[in-house]
Motif scaffolding. Structure first.
Motif, PDB file in Angstrom:
ATOM      1  N   ASN A  99       0.813  -1.214   0.000  1.00  0.00           N
ATOM      2  CA  ASN A  99       0.000   0.000   0.000  1.00  0.00           C
ATOM      3  C   ASN A  99       0.850   1.270   0.000  1.00  0.00           C
ATOM      4  OD1 ASN A  99      -2.681  -1.334   0.204  1.00  0.00           O
ATOM      5  ND2 ASN A  99      -1.816  -2.077   2.124  1.00  0.00           N
ATOM      6  N   ALA A 100       1.886   1.251  -0.821  1.00  0.00           N
ATOM      7  CA  ALA A 100       2.801   2.391  -0.908  1.00  0.00           C
ATOM      8  C   ALA A 100       2.085   3.608  -1.483  1.00  0.00           C
ATOM      9  CB  ALA A 100       3.999   2.034  -1.787  1.00  0.00           C
ATOM     10  N   PHE A 101       2.435   4.782  -0.963  1.00  0.00           N
ATOM     11  CA  PHE A 101       1.863   6.033  -1.453  1.00  0.00           C
ATOM     12  C   PHE A 101       2.650   6.511  -2.669  1.00  0.00           C
ATOM     13  CE2 PHE A 101      -0.730   6.281   2.284  1.00  0.00           C
ATOM     14  CZ  PHE A 101      -1.791   7.095   1.917  1.00  0.00           C
ATOM     15  N   ASP A 102       2.393   5.861  -3.794  1.00  0.00           N
ATOM     16  CA  ASP A 102       2.984   6.296  -5.052  1.00  0.00           C
ATOM     17  C   ASP A 102       2.068   7.336  -5.684  1.00  0.00           C
ATOM     18  OD1 ASP A 102       0.843   4.786  -5.919  1.00  0.00           O
ATOM     19  OD2 ASP A 102       2.060   3.209  -6.823  1.00  0.00           O
ATOM     20  N   ALA A 103       2.364   7.708  -6.937  1.00  0.00           N
ATOM     21  CA  ALA A 103       1.586   8.759  -7.592  1.00  0.00           C
ATOM     22  C   ALA A 103       0.115   8.390  -7.688  1.00  0.00           C
ATOM     23  CB  ALA A 103       2.166   9.039  -8.978  1.00  0.00           C
ATOM     24  N   ALA A 104      -0.170   7.121  -8.003  1.00  0.00           N
ATOM     25  CA  ALA A 104      -1.564   6.700  -8.165  1.00  0.00           C
ATOM     26  C   ALA A 104      -2.338   6.806  -6.853  1.00  0.00           C
ATOM     27  CB  ALA A 104      -1.618   5.272  -8.701  1.00  0.00           C
ATOM     28  N   LEU A 105      -1.757   6.345  -5.757  1.00  0.00           N
ATOM     29  CA  LEU A 105      -2.461   6.402  -4.478  1.00  0.00           C
ATOM     30  C   LEU A 105      -2.580   7.838  -3.982  1.00  0.00           C
ATOM     31  CD1 LEU A 105      -3.928   5.117  -2.165  1.00  0.00           C
ATOM     32  CD2 LEU A 105      -1.738   4.485  -1.146  1.00  0.00           C
ATOM     33  N   HIS A 106      -1.541   8.653  -4.198  1.00  0.00           N
ATOM     34  CA  HIS A 106      -1.665  10.076  -3.870  1.00  0.00           C
ATOM     35  C   HIS A 106      -2.947  10.648  -4.482  1.00  0.00           C
ATOM     36  CE1 HIS A 106       2.599  10.510  -2.604  1.00  0.00           C
ATOM     37  NE2 HIS A 106       2.199  11.649  -2.079  1.00  0.00           N
ATOM     38  N   PHE A 115       8.445  16.558 -12.297  1.00  0.00           N
ATOM     39  CA  PHE A 115       7.668  15.506 -11.649  1.00  0.00           C
ATOM     40  C   PHE A 115       7.735  15.656 -10.125  1.00  0.00           C
ATOM     41  CE2 PHE A 115       7.822  11.409  -9.448  1.00  0.00           C
ATOM     42  CZ  PHE A 115       6.659  10.790  -9.863  1.00  0.00           C
ATOM     43  N   LEU A 116       8.917  15.918  -9.614  1.00  0.00           N
ATOM     44  CA  LEU A 116       9.098  16.036  -8.172  1.00  0.00           C
ATOM     45  C   LEU A 116       8.288  17.185  -7.602  1.00  0.00           C
ATOM     46  CD1 LEU A 116      10.555  15.157  -5.580  1.00  0.00           C
ATOM     47  CD2 LEU A 116      12.404  16.729  -6.209  1.00  0.00           C
ATOM     48  N   ARG A 117       8.378  18.357  -8.232  1.00  0.00           N
ATOM     49  CA  ARG A 117       7.650  19.525  -7.715  1.00  0.00           C
ATOM     50  C   ARG A 117       6.149  19.293  -7.758  1.00  0.00           C
ATOM     51  NH1 ARG A 117      11.816  22.354 -10.408  1.00  0.00           N
ATOM     52  NH2 ARG A 117      10.503  22.630 -12.251  1.00  0.00           N
ATOM     53  N   GLY A 131       1.484  16.181  -2.394  1.00  0.00           N
ATOM     54  CA  GLY A 131       1.687  15.782  -1.008  1.00  0.00           C
ATOM     55  C   GLY A 131       1.253  16.844  -0.023  1.00  0.00           C
ATOM     56  N   ARG A 132       1.556  18.098  -0.333  1.00  0.00           N
ATOM     57  CA  ARG A 132       1.128  19.206   0.532  1.00  0.00           C
ATOM     58  C   ARG A 132      -0.406  19.278   0.570  1.00  0.00           C
ATOM     59  NH1 ARG A 132       3.469  22.585  -2.129  1.00  0.00           N
ATOM     60  NH2 ARG A 132       5.449  22.844  -1.013  1.00  0.00           N
ATOM     61  N   HIS A 133      -1.017  19.142  -0.606  1.00  0.00           N
ATOM     62  CA  HIS A 133      -2.480  19.167  -0.700  1.00  0.00           C
ATOM     63  C   HIS A 133      -3.090  18.021   0.102  1.00  0.00           C
ATOM     64  CE1 HIS A 133      -6.251  19.203  -3.523  1.00  0.00           C
ATOM     65  NE2 HIS A 133      -6.516  19.662  -2.325  1.00  0.00           N
ATOM     66  N   LEU A 134      -2.472  16.838   0.027  1.00  0.00           N
ATOM     67  CA  LEU A 134      -2.966  15.675   0.766  1.00  0.00           C
ATOM     68  C   LEU A 134      -2.937  15.937   2.271  1.00  0.00           C
ATOM     69  CD1 LEU A 134      -2.078  11.979   0.010  1.00  0.00           C
ATOM     70  CD2 LEU A 134      -2.053  12.832   2.339  1.00  0.00           C
ATOM     71  N   ASP A 153       7.339  15.615   4.182  1.00  0.00           N
ATOM     72  CA  ASP A 153       5.968  15.435   3.709  1.00  0.00           C
ATOM     73  C   ASP A 153       4.941  15.465   4.825  1.00  0.00           C
ATOM     74  OD1 ASP A 153       6.325  13.008   4.941  1.00  0.00           O
ATOM     75  OD2 ASP A 153       6.317  11.812   3.103  1.00  0.00           O
ATOM     76  N   GLY A 154       5.286  16.078   5.937  1.00  0.00           N
ATOM     77  CA  GLY A 154       4.357  16.230   7.048  1.00  0.00           C
ATOM     78  C   GLY A 154       4.869  15.672   8.348  1.00  0.00           C
ATOM     79  N   GLY A 155       5.940  14.884   8.306  1.00  0.00           N
ATOM     80  CA  GLY A 155       6.472  14.293   9.528  1.00  0.00           C
ATOM     81  C   GLY A 155       6.866  15.329  10.566  1.00  0.00           C
TER      82      GLY A 155
END
Length: 268
Positions: A32-39, A85-87, A93-96, A150-152
């Protein structure tokens, strides 16, 4: 809970019944990795629930032995090689993160297994964390050459205090659920992995049975506290993570992990 399906994607399902919605991560084969699709799918799910007028509480669950292993190495390498891609995905990630903080519905997480990296951040950005004793939490960004951006740096200190958060964010060490419970990262502890989801569902049902304006108003007020802290650290941490993602140390950390050897880091 025998829920009515709202929709499903390749990475998750969303069901709802009796004023409680359930988001379930459904790719145990990739932990259940948070890759682009799961993001993207997770953000969409939060948006759907925000507009669902009959939902009063949410359960966040997962399938397999691991709640979420966080990011994946292919995703990290692509971010290293492709700044655009990174930005873009740092913005996602910020939006999430903010979407979790700002969702007025209380979210109860069922941790049947390990929550690592962004998986731990997502869990700790929710409102109640039900964990099996065998579960662990960790944010090992530093171990793979990344800033915990990423929020940690927001959610770990909010849950356990700044000094203890430094101890775990600066080392990437794993924190067993029982210790996490003592420190404040886990709100409810259960004995077995199979107990986590029923306990989370029961707690969500209790929240859904309370006056919704009172519950949601209280969460909105608490979200203001997190928003104030987020304004101090989140954008800066994300910017530092972007910079660290372009480093040679990240590539060395990924290679060292795959080759099961100590990394040799140059600080560049």
């Amino acid at each position: 809970m025998t829920g009515t399906s709202m929709y499903e994607t390749k990475t998750l399902t969303v069901t709802a019944a009796d004023h409680v919605a359930e988001i379930t991560l459904t790719r145990p084969e990739v932990m259940n990795a948070f890759d682009a699709a799961l993001h993207d799918d997770f953000l969409e799910a939060l948006g759907v629930l925000r507009e669902a007028g009959d939902v009063r509480a949410v359960v966040l669950a997962s399938t397999g032995k691991v709640f979420s292993a966080g990011g994946d190495f292919d995703f990290m390498r692509q971010g290293h090689d492709d700044p655009v891609f990174l930005r873009r995905h740092m913005d996602v990630g910020r939006h999430l993160l903010y979407s979790l903080v700002d969702l007025p519905l209380p979210i109860v997480v069922a941790l049947q297994g390990a929550a690592i990296g962004l998986g731990a951040t997502v869990a700790l950005a929710c409102d109640c964390v039900v964990a099996a004793r065998s579960a662990v939490l960790a944010d090992p960004h530093v171990n793979i050459g990344l800033v915990a951006g990423d929020g940690g740096c927001l959610v770990w200190p909010a849950a356990m205090g700044l000094l203890r958060a430094k101890r775990y964010l600066l080392t990437g060490d794993r924190l067993p659920a029982e210790e996490a419970h003592r420190f404040g990262l886990v709100t409810d502890l259960v004995d077995e992995p199979d107990d986590a989801l029923p306990a989370a569902r029961a707690l969500a049902a209790r929240l859904a049975a309370l006056p919704p304006l009172a519950v949601q108003g209280t969460k909105r007020a608490l979200a203001n506290v997190m928003r104030a802290r987020a304004s101090e650290v989140v954008d800066f941490a994300f910017a530092l993570e972007v910079a660290s993602a372009a480093s040679d140390d990240l590539l060395e950390a990924v290679a060292a992990f795959k080759e099961r050897r100590p990394g040799v880091y140059q600080g560049r």
